[in-house]
Design a protein around this motif. Structure first.
Motif, PDB file in Angstrom:
ATOM      1  N   THR A   1      -2.332  -4.222  -4.418  1.00 18.83           N
ATOM      2  CA  THR A   1      -0.912  -4.385  -4.695  1.00 18.83           C
ATOM      3  C   THR A   1      -0.768  -5.480  -5.734  1.00 18.83           C
ATOM      4  O   THR A   1      -1.366  -6.548  -5.598  1.00 18.83           O
ATOM      5  CB  THR A   1      -0.146  -4.779  -3.422  1.00 18.83           C
ATOM      6  OG1 THR A   1      -0.316  -3.745  -2.437  1.00 18.83           O
ATOM      7  CG2 THR A   1       1.333  -4.972  -3.702  1.00 18.83           C
TER       8      THR A   1
ATOM      9  N   LEU B   1      -6.814  -0.481  -1.144  1.00 18.55           N
ATOM     10  CA  LEU B   1      -5.459  -0.510  -1.672  1.00 18.55           C
ATOM     11  C   LEU B   1      -5.262  -1.847  -2.361  1.00 18.55           C
ATOM     12  O   LEU B   1      -5.589  -2.888  -1.782  1.00 18.55           O
ATOM     13  CB  LEU B   1      -4.428  -0.374  -0.554  1.00 18.55           C
ATOM     14  CG  LEU B   1      -4.329   0.971   0.145  1.00 18.55           C
ATOM     15  CD1 LEU B   1      -3.306   0.891   1.284  1.00 18.55           C
ATOM     16  CD2 LEU B   1      -3.926   2.066  -0.829  1.00 18.55           C
TER      17      LEU B   1
ATOM     18  N   LYS C   1       5.882  -4.165  -9.368  1.00 13.83           N
ATOM     19  CA  LYS C   1       4.861  -4.334  -8.337  1.00 13.83           C
ATOM     20  C   LYS C   1       4.589  -2.968  -7.722  1.00 13.83           C
ATOM     21  O   LYS C   1       5.522  -2.283  -7.296  1.00 13.83           O
ATOM     22  CB  LYS C   1       5.365  -5.315  -7.282  1.00 13.83           C
ATOM     23  CG  LYS C   1       4.379  -5.617  -6.195  1.00 13.83           C
ATOM     24  CD  LYS C   1       4.970  -6.658  -5.254  1.00 13.83           C
ATOM     25  CE  LYS C   1       4.113  -6.885  -4.053  1.00 13.83           C
ATOM     26  NZ  LYS C   1       4.692  -7.901  -3.167  1.00 13.83           N
ATOM     27  N   ILE C   2       3.305  -2.574  -7.713  1.00 14.86           N
ATOM     28  CA  ILE C   2       2.933  -1.285  -7.147  1.00 14.86           C
ATOM     29  C   ILE C   2       1.749  -1.462  -6.203  1.00 14.86           C
ATOM     30  O   ILE C   2       1.063  -2.477  -6.237  1.00 14.86           O
ATOM     31  CB  ILE C   2       2.572  -0.245  -8.234  1.00 14.86           C
ATOM     32  CG1 ILE C   2       1.290  -0.647  -8.976  1.00 14.86           C
ATOM     33  CG2 ILE C   2       3.727  -0.023  -9.188  1.00 14.86           C
ATOM     34  CD1 ILE C   2       0.692   0.480  -9.795  1.00 14.86           C
ATOM     35  N   THR C   3       1.506  -0.448  -5.393  1.00 18.39           N
ATOM     36  CA  THR C   3       0.303  -0.364  -4.568  1.00 18.39           C
ATOM     37  C   THR C   3      -0.393   0.923  -4.960  1.00 18.39           C
ATOM     38  O   THR C   3       0.236   1.980  -5.043  1.00 18.39           O
ATOM     39  CB  THR C   3       0.653  -0.352  -3.068  1.00 18.39           C
ATOM     40  OG1 THR C   3       1.328  -1.574  -2.750  1.00 18.39           O
ATOM     41  CG2 THR C   3      -0.605  -0.244  -2.212  1.00 18.39           C
TER      42      THR C   3
ATOM     43  N   GLU D   1       1.181  -6.514  -9.955  1.00 12.21           N
ATOM     44  CA  GLU D   1       2.052  -6.221 -11.096  1.00 12.21           C
ATOM     45  C   GLU D   1       1.280  -5.513 -12.201  1.00 12.21           C
ATOM     46  O   GLU D   1       0.201  -5.935 -12.594  1.00 12.21           O
ATOM     47  CB  GLU D   1       2.635  -7.513 -11.653  1.00 12.21           C
ATOM     48  CG  GLU D   1       3.531  -7.290 -12.839  1.00 12.21           C
ATOM     49  CD  GLU D   1       4.031  -8.571 -13.472  1.00 12.21           C
ATOM     50  OE1 GLU D   1       4.624  -8.487 -14.556  1.00 12.21           O
ATOM     51  OE2 GLU D   1       3.821  -9.652 -12.903  1.00 12.21           O
TER      52      GLU D   1
ATOM     53  N   GLU E   1      -4.381   3.150  -4.758  1.00  9.71           N
ATOM     54  CA  GLU E   1      -5.678   3.282  -4.087  1.00  9.71           C
ATOM     55  C   GLU E   1      -6.769   3.577  -5.106  1.00  9.71           C
ATOM     56  O   GLU E   1      -6.559   4.281  -6.082  1.00  9.71           O
ATOM     57  CB  GLU E   1      -5.622   4.406  -3.055  1.00  9.71           C
ATOM     58  CG  GLU E   1      -6.893   4.526  -2.240  1.00  9.71           C
ATOM     59  CD  GLU E   1      -6.803   5.552  -1.118  1.00  9.71           C
ATOM     60  OE1 GLU E   1      -7.865   5.938  -0.597  1.00  9.71           O
ATOM     61  OE2 GLU E   1      -5.679   5.954  -0.754  1.00  9.71           O
TER      62      GLU E   1
ATOM     63  N   ILE F   1      -3.514  -8.508  -9.362  1.00  7.64           N
ATOM     64  CA  ILE F   1      -3.471  -8.293  -7.919  1.00  7.64           C
ATOM     65  C   ILE F   1      -2.851  -9.476  -7.167  1.00  7.64           C
ATOM     66  O   ILE F   1      -3.213 -10.610  -7.389  1.00  7.64           O
ATOM     67  CB  ILE F   1      -4.886  -8.065  -7.410  1.00  7.64           C
ATOM     68  CG1 ILE F   1      -5.460  -6.885  -8.102  1.00  7.64           C
ATOM     69  CG2 ILE F   1      -4.915  -7.982  -5.908  1.00  7.64           C
ATOM     70  CD1 ILE F   1      -6.140  -5.885  -7.373  1.00  7.64           C
ATOM     71  N   GLU F   2      -1.954  -9.140  -6.261  1.00  6.21           N
ATOM     72  CA  GLU F   2      -1.408 -10.122  -5.330  1.00  6.21           C
ATOM     73  C   GLU F   2      -2.081 -10.004  -3.967  1.00  6.21           C
ATOM     74  O   GLU F   2      -2.220 -10.986  -3.251  1.00  6.21           O
ATOM     75  CB  GLU F   2       0.096  -9.904  -5.170  1.00  6.21           C
ATOM     76  CG  GLU F   2       0.890 -10.158  -6.414  1.00  6.21           C
ATOM     77  CD  GLU F   2       2.372  -9.826  -6.233  1.00  6.21           C
ATOM     78  OE1 GLU F   2       2.816  -9.605  -5.087  1.00  6.21           O
ATOM     79  OE2 GLU F   2       3.070  -9.801  -7.246  1.00  6.21           O
ATOM     80  N   ASP F   3      -2.477  -8.764  -3.612  1.00  9.33           N
ATOM     81  CA  ASP F   3      -3.057  -8.521  -2.301  1.00  9.33           C
ATOM     82  C   ASP F   3      -3.919  -7.268  -2.375  1.00  9.33           C
ATOM     83  O   ASP F   3      -3.677  -6.389  -3.201  1.00  9.33           O
ATOM     84  CB  ASP F   3      -1.941  -8.334  -1.264  1.00  9.33           C
ATOM     85  CG  ASP F   3      -2.429  -8.395   0.165  1.00  9.33           C
ATOM     86  OD1 ASP F   3      -3.465  -9.041   0.422  1.00  9.33           O
ATOM     87  OD2 ASP F   3      -1.786  -7.774   1.031  1.00  9.33           O
ATOM     88  N   TRP F   4      -4.915  -7.190  -1.498  1.00  6.61           N
ATOM     89  CA  TRP F   4      -5.740  -5.989  -1.413  1.00  6.61           C
ATOM     90  C   TRP F   4      -6.176  -5.770   0.037  1.00  6.61           C
ATOM     91  O   TRP F   4      -6.206  -6.692   0.815  1.00  6.61           O
ATOM     92  CB  TRP F   4      -6.953  -6.064  -2.350  1.00  6.61           C
ATOM     93  CG  TRP F   4      -7.910  -7.170  -2.060  1.00  6.61           C
ATOM     94  CD1 TRP F   4      -7.844  -8.438  -2.561  1.00  6.61           C
ATOM     95  CD2 TRP F   4      -9.061  -7.136  -1.228  1.00  6.61           C
ATOM     96  NE1 TRP F   4      -8.903  -9.198  -2.086  1.00  6.61           N
ATOM     97  CE2 TRP F   4      -9.651  -8.405  -1.276  1.00  6.61           C
ATOM     98  CE3 TRP F   4      -9.649  -6.145  -0.451  1.00  6.61           C
ATOM     99  CZ2 TRP F   4     -10.812  -8.716  -0.563  1.00  6.61           C
ATOM    100  CZ3 TRP F   4     -10.809  -6.455   0.255  1.00  6.61           C
ATOM    101  CH2 TRP F   4     -11.380  -7.726   0.191  1.00  6.61           C
TER     102      TRP F   4
END
Length: 98
Positions: free
Chosen positions: A63, A61, A10-12, A65, A14, A91-94
Motif C-alpha cells: 500500500t 500486498l 494511495k493504492i493497494t 502512493e 498485489e 510504500i507505506e505498508d506491506w
C-alpha cells in the motif's frame, strides 16, 4: 488498473518481489532506501520504495502512493531525446500473504 491513472493516490496492489529485475529508472526517495523490483499479477514489473526491508518471498500486498518517474534512456550508445515515463510506488505498508 492503470497506474498512470492513480498518480498521487494511495493504492493497494498485489505482487511479488522479482527474481529477475528488468531495466527501470530509479528515483531517490527520501527515507525510502530499500528499492525493489515488483512483479505484478498481470506480468508487468514496477519499482517500489520502502522505509524498511521487505523479507517476503511469497506474494504480498503493498500500500502506498503512486508516483511518476521521468527520464532519458539509460541504454549505452542510445542517443535519444525522448523522455520515458514509469510509474512506481512509495510504500507505506506491506503484508506478506500466505
Amino acid at each position: 488498473m492503470f497506474l498512470k491513472d492513480e498518480v498521487g493516490k494511495k493504492i493497494t496492489i498485489e505482487g511479488k518481489i522479482s527474481d529477475i529485475p528488468w531495466q527501470h529508472m530509479i528515483k531517490d526517495v527520501e527515507n525510502h532506501n530499500h528499492i525493489y523490483y515488483f512483479d505484478l499479477e498481470d506480468g508487468n514489473q514496477i519499482v517500489i520504495y520502502s522505509k524498511a526491508e521487505i523479507n517476503c518471498s511469497r506474494s504480498l500486498l503493498v500500500t502506498g502512493e503512486v508516483i511518476e518517474v521521468r527520464g532519458k534512456s539509460k541504454r549505452p550508445g542510445k542517443i535519444d531525446d525522448t523522455t520515458y515515463v514509469e510509474y512506481h510506488i512509495i510504500i507505506e505498508d506491506w503484508e506478506c500473504l500466505i
